[in-house]
Scaffold this motif. Structure first.
Motif, PDB file in Angstrom:
ATOM      1  N   LYS A 191      18.350 -23.200 -46.269  1.00  0.00           N
ATOM      2  CA  LYS A 191      16.852 -23.554 -45.821  1.00  0.00           C
ATOM      3  C   LYS A 191      15.894 -22.507 -46.771  1.00  0.00           C
ATOM      4  N   ARG A 192      16.586 -21.607 -46.956  1.00  0.00           N
ATOM      5  CA  ARG A 192      15.765 -20.698 -47.785  1.00  0.00           C
ATOM      6  C   ARG A 192      15.480 -21.174 -49.317  1.00  0.00           C
ATOM      7  N   VAL A 193      16.304 -21.882 -49.784  1.00  0.00           N
ATOM      8  CA  VAL A 193      15.947 -22.503 -50.970  1.00  0.00           C
ATOM      9  C   VAL A 193      15.104 -23.782 -50.917  1.00  0.00           C
ATOM     10  N   PHE A 194      15.253 -24.790 -49.674  1.00  0.00           N
ATOM     11  CA  PHE A 194      14.426 -25.787 -49.533  1.00  0.00           C
ATOM     12  C   PHE A 194      12.970 -25.258 -49.428  1.00  0.00           C
ATOM     13  N   TYR A 195      12.943 -23.953 -48.563  1.00  0.00           N
ATOM     14  CA  TYR A 195      11.501 -23.329 -48.522  1.00  0.00           C
ATOM     15  C   TYR A 195      10.943 -23.095 -49.701  1.00  0.00           C
ATOM     16  N   VAL A 196      11.529 -22.245 -50.670  1.00  0.00           N
ATOM     17  CA  VAL A 196      11.141 -21.949 -51.854  1.00  0.00           C
ATOM     18  C   VAL A 196      10.651 -22.802 -52.749  1.00  0.00           C
ATOM     19  N   GLN A 197      11.463 -23.942 -52.670  1.00  0.00           N
ATOM     20  CA  GLN A 197      11.220 -25.284 -53.660  1.00  0.00           C
ATOM     21  C   GLN A 197       9.893 -26.096 -52.926  1.00  0.00           C
ATOM     22  N   GLU A 198       9.353 -25.755 -51.663  1.00  0.00           N
ATOM     23  CA  GLU A 198       8.237 -26.543 -51.181  1.00  0.00           C
ATOM     24  C   GLU A 198       7.200 -25.990 -51.689  1.00  0.00           C
TER      25      GLU A 198
END
Length: 121
Positions: A114-121
């Motif tokens: 979830k952290r990786v997806f949040y950072v990629q957004e």
């Protein structure tokens, strides 16, 4: 990447998940060192570095010995680039799972994804 270790001065040549501990990863390196990472204990450095050979480690294989009475052992066969075989015994703390270890690690990786997806957004 959902987890990245700190940079090493040597190339990683092989890695294996522990067959008994979801939070433990064994990493072999070109300098002959085997690092045992316990992600529940610490994620910034190896929990147990072991200098096994004078050349690159090329293979790793776990073996859980049959219990003899109340005693069980976990061995790690380590092959090196010179054709040498080294046998390590994995300490009890790195082979016996802690309560709820699997669910703890699933939660850890879920949060990291979830952290990786949040950072990629």
């Amino acid at each position: 990447a959902i987890f990245t270790s700190p940079c090493s001065t040597s190339y990683v040549t092989s890695a294996r998940w522990s067959p008994t501990r979801p939070a433990v990863i064994v990493v072999a390196k070109a300098d002959g060192v085997v690092d045992v990472w316990d992600l529940l204990d610490r994620s910034h450095e190896a929990s147990m570095p072991c200098s096994c050979a004078s050349s690159a480690i090329t293979s790793l294989e776990f073996w859980n010995t049959p219990p003899q009475g109340n005693v069980s052992r976990q061995l790690l066969a380590v092959g090196d680039d010179n054709g040498g075989l080294h046998i390590m015994e994995i300490p009890r703390s790195l082979r016996r799972p802690v309560p709820n270890e699997k669910s703890i690690m699933q939660g850890y990786f879920s949060r990291e994804v979830k952290r990786v997806f949040y950072v990629q957004e």
